[in-house]
Write a protein that holds these residues in place. Structure first.
Motif, PDB file in Angstrom:
ATOM      1  N   GLY A 107       0.802  -1.217   0.000  1.00 49.22           N
ATOM      2  CA  GLY A 107       0.000   0.000   0.000  1.00 49.22           C
ATOM      3  C   GLY A 107       0.828   1.258   0.000  1.00 49.22           C
ATOM      4  O   GLY A 107       2.054   1.228  -0.197  1.00 49.22           O
ATOM      5  N   PHE A 108       0.173   2.387   0.255  1.00 51.75           N
ATOM      6  CA  PHE A 108       0.868   3.664   0.232  1.00 51.75           C
ATOM      7  C   PHE A 108       1.734   3.851   1.476  1.00 51.75           C
ATOM      8  O   PHE A 108       1.333   3.532   2.589  1.00 51.75           O
ATOM      9  CB  PHE A 108      -0.124   4.832   0.158  1.00 51.75           C
ATOM     10  CG  PHE A 108       0.545   6.166   0.335  1.00 51.75           C
ATOM     11  CD1 PHE A 108       1.216   6.744  -0.732  1.00 51.75           C
ATOM     12  CD2 PHE A 108       0.574   6.794   1.575  1.00 51.75           C
ATOM     13  CE1 PHE A 108       1.874   7.946  -0.574  1.00 51.75           C
ATOM     14  CE2 PHE A 108       1.231   8.002   1.740  1.00 51.75           C
ATOM     15  CZ  PHE A 108       1.880   8.578   0.659  1.00 51.75           C
ATOM     16  N   GLY A 137       8.606   5.223  -5.788  1.00 50.96           N
ATOM     17  CA  GLY A 137       8.278   6.161  -4.723  1.00 50.96           C
ATOM     18  C   GLY A 137       8.341   5.569  -3.337  1.00 50.96           C
ATOM     19  O   GLY A 137       8.107   6.275  -2.352  1.00 50.96           O
ATOM     20  N   HIS A 138       8.666   4.290  -3.212  1.00 51.71           N
ATOM     21  CA  HIS A 138       8.655   3.615  -1.922  1.00 51.71           C
ATOM     22  C   HIS A 138       9.940   2.819  -1.689  1.00 51.71           C
ATOM     23  O   HIS A 138      10.589   2.372  -2.636  1.00 51.71           O
ATOM     24  CB  HIS A 138       7.472   2.650  -1.829  1.00 51.71           C
ATOM     25  CG  HIS A 138       6.142   3.301  -1.828  1.00 51.71           C
ATOM     26  ND1 HIS A 138       5.537   3.755  -2.978  1.00 51.71           N
ATOM     27  CD2 HIS A 138       5.278   3.585  -0.810  1.00 51.71           C
ATOM     28  CE1 HIS A 138       4.358   4.281  -2.677  1.00 51.71           C
ATOM     29  NE2 HIS A 138       4.178   4.195  -1.373  1.00 51.71           N
ATOM     30  N   ILE A 242       0.258   4.769  11.134  1.00 48.92           N
ATOM     31  CA  ILE A 242       0.719   3.413  11.445  1.00 48.92           C
ATOM     32  C   ILE A 242      -0.121   2.804  12.557  1.00 48.92           C
ATOM     33  O   ILE A 242      -0.501   1.626  12.497  1.00 48.92           O
ATOM     34  CB  ILE A 242       2.212   3.409  11.824  1.00 48.92           C
ATOM     35  CG1 ILE A 242       3.059   3.995  10.696  1.00 48.92           C
ATOM     36  CG2 ILE A 242       2.671   1.986  12.153  1.00 48.92           C
ATOM     37  CD1 ILE A 242       2.899   3.291   9.375  1.00 48.92           C
ATOM     38  N   ASN A 243      -0.438   3.587  13.566  1.00 49.48           N
ATOM     39  CA  ASN A 243      -1.278   3.076  14.653  1.00 49.48           C
ATOM     40  C   ASN A 243      -2.677   2.721  14.161  1.00 49.48           C
ATOM     41  O   ASN A 243      -3.321   1.803  14.691  1.00 49.48           O
ATOM     42  CB  ASN A 243      -1.372   4.096  15.781  1.00 49.48           C
ATOM     43  CG  ASN A 243      -0.086   4.189  16.589  1.00 49.48           C
ATOM     44  OD1 ASN A 243       0.688   3.232  16.648  1.00 49.48           O
ATOM     45  ND2 ASN A 243       0.148   5.327  17.217  1.00 49.48           N
ATOM     46  N   ASP A 260      10.036   3.827   6.417  1.00 45.48           N
ATOM     47  CA  ASP A 260       9.646   3.877   5.010  1.00 45.48           C
ATOM     48  C   ASP A 260       8.973   5.202   4.685  1.00 45.48           C
ATOM     49  O   ASP A 260       9.130   5.744   3.584  1.00 45.48           O
ATOM     50  CB  ASP A 260       8.706   2.712   4.685  1.00 45.48           C
ATOM     51  CG  ASP A 260       9.435   1.539   4.066  1.00 45.48           C
ATOM     52  OD1 ASP A 260      10.676   1.548   4.078  1.00 45.48           O
ATOM     53  OD2 ASP A 260       8.776   0.614   3.577  1.00 45.48           O
ATOM     54  N   GLY A 261       8.229   5.729   5.635  1.00 43.28           N
ATOM     55  CA  GLY A 261       7.581   7.020   5.406  1.00 43.28           C
ATOM     56  C   GLY A 261       8.563   8.165   5.372  1.00 43.28           C
ATOM     57  O   GLY A 261       8.413   9.100   4.567  1.00 43.28           O
ATOM     58  N   VAL A 262       9.585   8.104   6.192  1.00 42.09           N
ATOM     59  CA  VAL A 262      10.555   9.191   6.283  1.00 42.09           C
ATOM     60  C   VAL A 262      11.384   9.311   5.002  1.00 42.09           C
ATOM     61  O   VAL A 262      11.711  10.421   4.567  1.00 42.09           O
ATOM     62  CB  VAL A 262      11.484   8.983   7.500  1.00 42.09           C
ATOM     63  CG1 VAL A 262      12.661   9.943   7.452  1.00 42.09           C
ATOM     64  CG2 VAL A 262      10.698   9.184   8.788  1.00 42.09           C
TER      65      VAL A 262
END
Length: 349
Positions: A107-108, A137-138, A242-243, A260-262
């Motif tokens: 997912g995103f 992008g990931h 995430i939570n 991964d988000g950072v």
């Protein structure tokens, strides 16, 4: 056994990479790169030094957080593929190539590492050929931030690069969460016969359905995820996201999701959510029953709405719907046995 100062200094530097024991290696899938050296009981100083020198001589790609090669070494699993437009895509395969193949699309905001529990499970590996990749992008793939890099064809070509690299023939495709929408991209440029079946795991079938699929709580965190000027709001938004996926994750996995988000440029959120796609091929495949489809839901999912997804699949033929009791958005983490049985039995593995 005593080590030379040279050996000791190098070994200390590598301690963060060492796995505690063999069981950890088996259950977490960590590559035991230095485990043999630290655990062995050689009879001579020369043998110890030679072992260390030999291992350090193995070719290793330098780690650079802004580089597509981040975290990849000659010993690490996976490979970097080149998509049609030159974008580097990180991919990995495990299991038996003679078994039915499943390509996992994440997912995103959370890359292919999201599927670690599946790819480290010997029961999965014995019955299927598992393939995953970091979508553009990931994760460890390139992260282009131009609109031209995010048209539907580019994402279909990334999938093609994975199929070609691993010599896949009619794989099943599992799209988790927002990753499910990329199956529509694939079927915009390929016939239905290109894949064997679709597995939507809390999956968004196509982009235009997203407004009716995301939960209110899910949409509420988007502002924080898209924040480019306020560090506190971005941090809070990503933690909330995430939570929302699962409030009781293992600490190491929780940190990996945040990581991964950072490393993802903020512009990619807008590019991902505002791009256009043609869902005609997907809808035709589903409503004619040409492609069997499995839709899996978590009974306690707080990110997507089950009814919204079912509405997007209205008129679908050859559709199997399974709800896993008490499962969160990370369905395979919440209910690993039920999830594994559901998928493997459905594909006939």
């Amino acid at each position: 056994m005593l080590f030379s100062l040279k050996s000791l200094s190098i070994a200390v530097a590598l301690l963060p990479l060492v796995v505690a024991n063999t069981q950890d290696v088996q259950t977490r899938g960590t590559v035991p790169y230095y485990l043999v050296f630290l655990a062995q009981d050689t009879d001579s100083q020369a043998a110890a030094d030679n072992t260390l020198e030999r291992r350090l001589a193995d070719p290793v790609i330098m780690i650079n957080p802004t580089d597509a090669n981040f975290g990849i070494s000659a010993e690490a699993p996976g490979r970097l593929l080149t998509s049609a437009d030159g974008t580097k895509i990180f991919a990995e395969a495990r299991g038996n190539p003679a078994k039915p193949a499943i390509v996992f699309i994440h997912g995103f905001g959370i890359g292919a590492m999201a599927f670690d529990d599946i790819f480290n499970d010997p029961l999965w590996l014995a019955r299927a050929y598992l393939v995953r990749y970091d979508t553009r992008g990931h994760g460890r793939s390139d992260k282009p931030t131009t609109a031209a890099a995010w048209v539907s064809q580019r994402l279909a070509e990334d999938f093609d690069a994975v199929v070609q690299s691993y010599n896949l023939v009619k794989p099943f495709v599992l799209g988790w969460s927002f990753g499910g929408s990329q199956i529509a991209d694939v079927l915009s440029f390929h016939p239905q016969s290109y894949i064997s079946g679709i597995i939507y795991d809390a999956g968004v079938p196509y982009q235009s359905a997203l407004p009716t699929i995301g939960s209110p709580a899910g949409f509420a965190v988007v502002a924080g995820l898209n924040q480019t000027t306020n560090v506190t709001e971005f941090q809070s938004g990503y933690i909330d996201f995430i939570n929302l996926c699962d409030p009781a994750l293992d600490w190491d996995f929780y940190l990996a999701c945040l990581g991964d988000g950072v490393v993802q440029p903020r512009a990619i959120l807008n590019l991902s959510f505002t791009r256009t796609q043609n869902n005609t091929g997907l809808i035709q495949a589903g409503t004619t029953g040409a492609l069997p489809t499995l839709a899996i839901f978590g009974g306690d999912d707080q990110v997507v709405l089950k009814q919204g997804i079912l509405n997007a699949l209205a008129g679908w033929q050859n559709l199997t719907v399974v709800t896993l009791p008490d499962a969160q958005h990370f369905t395979w983490i919440s209910r690993p046995v039920l999830f594994r049985a559901t998928v493997l039995n459905w594909i006939g593995a």
